[in-house]
Design a protein around this motif. Structure first.
Motif: not given
Length: 137
Positions: A43-45, A51-53, A58-61, A81-82
């Motif tokens: 969990t983090g950047n 590049y993302g969060k 799971l990938k977010e944003g 994540g989708l």
């Protein structure tokens, strides 16, 4: 003493969420992103070639991918994540290669493709992640 303990626990939680890691230090396992070094769900950047969060693996944003030379390769949005929303991929020269939309991780609607000079070369129409029609220009 309780106040100090609560502050300490809060700092640990905040620091664990605000971790930043290079994408190359992550790996996928059972659909989640894990840290290679300690095999923990991340969990983090994320920085580097992507590049993302990440939240609970799971990938977010908004996320961006980059070529090795630093040029933008793709940009899009994730929810749990989708892939969701608009997605754009680029040629190394910065011109758009393809553009379309995802819904719940599946391609939908018209996806347009362009050559390196920006001329449209094809459209593909997707329904529920499957190409139903291809149109070449």
């Amino acid at each position: 003493m309780l106040k100090i303990l609560l502050i300490f626990i809060s700092m640990i939680i905040i620091n664990s969420y605000s971790d930043e890691i290079d994408y190359d230090q992550l790996r996928y396992k059972n659909g989640l992103l894990y840290q290679k070094q300690n095999d923990e769900v991340f969990t983090g950047n994320v920085t580097g070639i992507q590049y993302g969060k990440v939240v609970n693996g799971l990938k977010e944003g908004e996320w961006k991918g980059f070529y090795g030379n630093g040029n933008l390769l793709w940009t899009g949005f994730y929810n749990k994540g989708l892939n969701v929303s608009k997605w754009i991929e680029y040629h190394n020269n910065g011109n758009v290669f393809t553009m379309g939309h995802y819904e719940n991780g599946k391609k939908i609607g018209v996806w347009s493709f362009y050559d390196e000079q920006g001329k449209k070369i094809a459209d593909e129409i997707y329904k529920n992640g499957t190409v139903t029609t291809k149109i070449y220009k």
